[in-house]
Design a protein around this motif. Structure first.
Motif, PDB file in Angstrom:
ATOM      1  N   PHE A 180      78.925  22.271  36.511  1.00  0.00           N
ATOM      2  CA  PHE A 180      77.595  21.856  36.724  1.00  0.00           C
ATOM      3  C   PHE A 180      76.699  21.576  35.040  1.00  0.00           C
ATOM      4  O   PHE A 180      76.095  20.606  34.848  1.00  0.00           O
ATOM      5  CB  PHE A 180      76.352  23.014  37.241  1.00  0.00           C
ATOM      6  CG  PHE A 180      75.100  22.331  37.244  1.00  0.00           C
ATOM      7  CD1 PHE A 180      74.445  22.028  38.365  1.00  0.00           C
ATOM      8  CD2 PHE A 180      74.256  22.565  36.369  1.00  0.00           C
ATOM      9  CE1 PHE A 180      73.202  21.504  38.347  1.00  0.00           C
ATOM     10  CE2 PHE A 180      72.866  21.993  36.194  1.00  0.00           C
ATOM     11  CZ  PHE A 180      72.359  21.442  37.475  1.00  0.00           C
ATOM     12  N   LEU A 181      77.318  22.516  34.149  1.00  0.00           N
ATOM     13  CA  LEU A 181      76.644  22.581  32.708  1.00  0.00           C
ATOM     14  C   LEU A 181      77.060  21.041  32.100  1.00  0.00           C
ATOM     15  O   LEU A 181      76.456  20.269  31.589  1.00  0.00           O
ATOM     16  CB  LEU A 181      77.232  23.579  31.921  1.00  0.00           C
ATOM     17  CG  LEU A 181      76.358  24.734  32.620  1.00  0.00           C
ATOM     18  CD1 LEU A 181      77.141  26.026  31.848  1.00  0.00           C
ATOM     19  CD2 LEU A 181      74.911  24.935  32.154  1.00  0.00           C
ATOM     20  N   GLU A 182      78.577  20.709  32.591  1.00  0.00           N
ATOM     21  CA  GLU A 182      79.011  19.370  31.796  1.00  0.00           C
ATOM     22  C   GLU A 182      78.370  18.185  32.690  1.00  0.00           C
ATOM     23  O   GLU A 182      78.116  17.245  31.935  1.00  0.00           O
ATOM     24  CB  GLU A 182      80.549  19.400  31.898  1.00  0.00           C
ATOM     25  CG  GLU A 182      81.114  20.371  30.954  1.00  0.00           C
ATOM     26  CD  GLU A 182      80.804  20.066  29.432  1.00  0.00           C
ATOM     27  OE1 GLU A 182      80.479  19.110  29.213  1.00  0.00           O
ATOM     28  OE2 GLU A 182      80.807  21.152  28.657  1.00  0.00           O
ATOM     29  N   GLU A 183      78.119  18.439  33.843  1.00  0.00           N
ATOM     30  CA  GLU A 183      77.590  17.275  34.515  1.00  0.00           C
ATOM     31  C   GLU A 183      75.941  17.013  34.161  1.00  0.00           C
ATOM     32  O   GLU A 183      75.418  15.655  34.116  1.00  0.00           O
ATOM     33  CB  GLU A 183      77.569  17.589  36.154  1.00  0.00           C
ATOM     34  CG  GLU A 183      78.755  17.394  36.743  1.00  0.00           C
ATOM     35  CD  GLU A 183      79.504  16.052  37.101  1.00  0.00           C
ATOM     36  OE1 GLU A 183      78.855  15.182  36.391  1.00  0.00           O
ATOM     37  OE2 GLU A 183      80.352  16.015  37.850  1.00  0.00           O
ATOM     38  N   SER A 184      75.432  18.096  33.998  1.00  0.00           N
ATOM     39  CA  SER A 184      73.903  18.007  33.865  1.00  0.00           C
ATOM     40  C   SER A 184      73.496  17.692  32.266  1.00  0.00           C
ATOM     41  O   SER A 184      72.382  17.206  32.009  1.00  0.00           O
ATOM     42  CB  SER A 184      73.229  19.232  34.013  1.00  0.00           C
ATOM     43  OG  SER A 184      73.642  20.280  33.202  1.00  0.00           O
ATOM     44  N   GLY A 185      74.461  18.008  31.251  1.00  0.00           N
ATOM     45  CA  GLY A 185      74.047  17.592  29.993  1.00  0.00           C
ATOM     46  C   GLY A 185      73.166  18.591  29.332  1.00  0.00           C
ATOM     47  O   GLY A 185      72.793  18.587  28.186  1.00  0.00           O
ATOM     48  N   LEU A 186      72.834  19.687  30.008  1.00  0.00           N
ATOM     49  CA  LEU A 186      72.122  20.778  29.463  1.00  0.00           C
ATOM     50  C   LEU A 186      72.767  21.579  28.353  1.00  0.00           C
ATOM     51  O   LEU A 186      74.199  21.850  28.433  1.00  0.00           O
ATOM     52  CB  LEU A 186      72.035  21.959  30.704  1.00  0.00           C
ATOM     53  CG  LEU A 186      70.951  21.965  31.408  1.00  0.00           C
ATOM     54  CD1 LEU A 186      70.896  23.350  32.232  1.00  0.00           C
ATOM     55  CD2 LEU A 186      69.629  22.199  30.696  1.00  0.00           C
ATOM     56  N   PRO A 187      72.106  21.838  27.076  1.00  0.00           N
ATOM     57  CA  PRO A 187      72.884  22.322  26.049  1.00  0.00           C
ATOM     58  C   PRO A 187      73.328  23.714  26.498  1.00  0.00           C
ATOM     59  O   PRO A 187      72.328  24.625  27.151  1.00  0.00           O
ATOM     60  CB  PRO A 187      71.819  22.399  24.938  1.00  0.00           C
ATOM     61  CG  PRO A 187      70.699  21.508  25.379  1.00  0.00           C
ATOM     62  CD  PRO A 187      70.683  21.221  26.959  1.00  0.00           C
ATOM     63  N   TYR A 188      74.450  24.207  26.066  1.00  0.00           N
ATOM     64  CA  TYR A 188      74.603  25.611  26.501  1.00  0.00           C
ATOM     65  C   TYR A 188      75.795  26.056  25.260  1.00  0.00           C
ATOM     66  O   TYR A 188      76.315  25.418  24.735  1.00  0.00           O
ATOM     67  CB  TYR A 188      75.338  25.882  27.860  1.00  0.00           C
ATOM     68  CG  TYR A 188      76.514  25.424  28.132  1.00  0.00           C
ATOM     69  CD1 TYR A 188      77.728  26.064  27.951  1.00  0.00           C
ATOM     70  CD2 TYR A 188      76.696  23.644  28.364  1.00  0.00           C
ATOM     71  CE1 TYR A 188      79.085  25.520  28.016  1.00  0.00           C
ATOM     72  CE2 TYR A 188      78.102  23.427  28.595  1.00  0.00           C
ATOM     73  CZ  TYR A 188      79.315  24.079  28.509  1.00  0.00           C
ATOM     74  OH  TYR A 188      80.429  23.621  28.741  1.00  0.00           O
ATOM     75  N   GLU A 189      75.788  27.414  25.173  1.00  0.00           N
ATOM     76  CA  GLU A 189      76.596  28.317  24.357  1.00  0.00           C
ATOM     77  C   GLU A 189      77.637  29.166  25.424  1.00  0.00           C
ATOM     78  O   GLU A 189      77.130  29.777  26.106  1.00  0.00           O
ATOM     79  CB  GLU A 189      75.997  29.332  23.611  1.00  0.00           C
ATOM     80  CG  GLU A 189      76.742  30.208  22.523  1.00  0.00           C
ATOM     81  CD  GLU A 189      75.952  31.249  22.107  1.00  0.00           C
ATOM     82  OE1 GLU A 189      76.672  32.005  21.211  1.00  0.00           O
ATOM     83  OE2 GLU A 189      75.104  31.410  22.197  1.00  0.00           O
ATOM     84  N   ALA A 190      78.591  28.594  25.229  1.00  0.00           N
ATOM     85  CA  ALA A 190      79.784  29.403  25.997  1.00  0.00           C
ATOM     86  C   ALA A 190      80.575  30.626  25.544  1.00  0.00           C
ATOM     87  O   ALA A 190      80.820  30.593  24.495  1.00  0.00           O
ATOM     88  CB  ALA A 190      81.169  28.355  26.162  1.00  0.00           C
ATOM     89  N   ILE A 191      80.269  31.674  26.131  1.00  0.00           N
ATOM     90  CA  ILE A 191      80.479  33.130  25.579  1.00  0.00           C
ATOM     91  C   ILE A 191      81.638  33.528  26.437  1.00  0.00           C
ATOM     92  O   ILE A 191      81.467  33.883  27.737  1.00  0.00           O
ATOM     93  CB  ILE A 191      79.377  34.104  25.592  1.00  0.00           C
ATOM     94  CG1 ILE A 191      78.250  33.318  24.788  1.00  0.00           C
ATOM     95  CG2 ILE A 191      79.795  35.334  25.166  1.00  0.00           C
ATOM     96  CD1 ILE A 191      76.956  34.036  24.697  1.00  0.00           C
ATOM     97  N   PRO A 192      82.828  33.795  25.769  1.00  0.00           N
ATOM     98  CA  PRO A 192      83.953  34.096  26.617  1.00  0.00           C
ATOM     99  C   PRO A 192      83.872  35.662  27.016  1.00  0.00           C
ATOM    100  O   PRO A 192      83.245  36.490  26.367  1.00  0.00           O
ATOM    101  CB  PRO A 192      85.208  34.171  25.789  1.00  0.00           C
ATOM    102  CG  PRO A 192      84.439  34.171  24.556  1.00  0.00           C
ATOM    103  CD  PRO A 192      83.206  33.634  24.394  1.00  0.00           C
ATOM    104  N   LEU A 193      84.308  35.926  28.349  1.00  0.00           N
ATOM    105  CA  LEU A 193      84.295  37.415  28.935  1.00  0.00           C
ATOM    106  C   LEU A 193      85.637  37.554  29.535  1.00  0.00           C
ATOM    107  O   LEU A 193      85.922  37.009  30.534  1.00  0.00           O
ATOM    108  CB  LEU A 193      82.887  37.337  30.075  1.00  0.00           C
ATOM    109  CG  LEU A 193      82.790  38.780  30.644  1.00  0.00           C
ATOM    110  CD1 LEU A 193      81.990  39.452  29.644  1.00  0.00           C
ATOM    111  CD2 LEU A 193      82.552  38.862  32.271  1.00  0.00           C
ATOM    112  N   ASP A 194      86.422  38.380  28.915  1.00  0.00           N
ATOM    113  CA  ASP A 194      87.636  38.356  28.994  1.00  0.00           C
ATOM    114  C   ASP A 194      87.658  39.604  29.937  1.00  0.00           C
ATOM    115  O   ASP A 194      87.926  40.964  29.494  1.00  0.00           O
ATOM    116  CB  ASP A 194      88.594  38.769  27.735  1.00  0.00           C
ATOM    117  CG  ASP A 194      89.993  38.632  27.863  1.00  0.00           C
ATOM    118  OD1 ASP A 194      90.432  38.521  29.274  1.00  0.00           O
ATOM    119  OD2 ASP A 194      90.690  37.876  26.953  1.00  0.00           O
TER     120      ASP A 194
END
Ligand SMILES: N[C@@H](CCC(=O)N[C@@H](CS)C(=O)NCC(=O)O)C(=O)O
Length: 223
Positions: free
Chosen positions: A18-32
């Motif tokens: 969704f985030l890539e489709e919508s173009g909304l800016p986002y910060e990806a934070i890994p959760l291991d």
């Protein structure tokens, strides 16, 4: 900017799409999750269920992948089926959230990770996973998208699990779901699907399912 707590498992991947489709800016934070990061108090304050994904939007936490899809679709006005499809949208979103997802997850657990000697559990979860995927396959007969005539958050929710379906069901069973495979291929052909899939390269995640990972992910074994 919106924060997206993720790993590369099916539920976070729906939101990545969704985030890539919508173009909304986002910060990806890994959760291991194989290192137990889902149990850190700061994360539990965002997601009391200690799972991925979650987002924080303007300080507001949202957890549970299909809730996030619905939230983001309503916020942006993108990829939400038209109002006349509201009943079907909710039905199929919840079917994926409560059926396809959990039964597929348990099927993976019993087929690939549980110790031997669980014939009853294996049989039940393989049966139920196949049954749910069969329902989705029937739904997609003669149609491109799960709800209405256009691509929506419901398709994104299915795509997250379609990526794992061969591992869930076995390649042969997955290959027999021809409508699901056509749907999966149609989404994979979208540039945003490539960008979402590439999110795995942004951070290094632990890959080994070693004793530490099992301690965090299969906590019932410690009781
Ligand atoms: N209902 C939740 C389920 C989330 C979920 O099970 N996430 C998995 C990855 S797909 C996870 O975080 N697993 C780590 C763990 O169980 O500790 C959702 O849809 O977001």
């Amino acid at each position: 900017m919106l924060q997206f707590y993720y790993n590369t498992a099916p539920n976070p991947m729906k939101v990545a799409l969704f985030l890539e489709e919508s173009g909304l800016p986002y910060e990806a934070i890994p959760l291991d999750t194989r290192k137990g990061e889902q149990f850190q108090p700061d994360y539990v304050a965002i997601n009391p269920n200690s799972k991925a994904p979650s987002i924080v939007d303007d300080g507001k936490p949202v957890f549970d992948s299909n809730a996030i899809l619905l939230y983001l679709a309503e916020k942006t006005g993108q990829f939400l089926p038209a109002p006349e499809h509201a009943a079907e949208t909710l039905s199929w979103l919840m079917f994926i959230a409560t059926g396809i997802g959990p039964y597929s997850g348990q099927c993976v657990h019993f087929r690939h990770f549980a110790p031997p000697g669980n014939d009853y559990g294996v049989k039940r979860y393989v049966f139920e996973a196949e049954r749910h995927w069969g329902i989705l396959n029937d739904r997609l007969a003669g149609r491109d998208w799960i709800v209405g005539d256009s691509y929506s958050i419901v398709d994104m929710a299915a795509w997250g699990w379609e990526r794992a379906a061969a591992f869930v069901l076995g390649q042969e069973k997955f290959d027999s779901l021809t409508n699901v495979k056509r749907h999966f291929a149609a989404i994979n052909a979208r540039p945003a699907a490539d960008r979402a899939a590439a999110i795995k390269d942004r951070h290094a995640f632990k890959t080994e399912m070693d004793e530490e990972a099992k301690r965090f992910m299969f906590r019932h074994t410690a009781t």
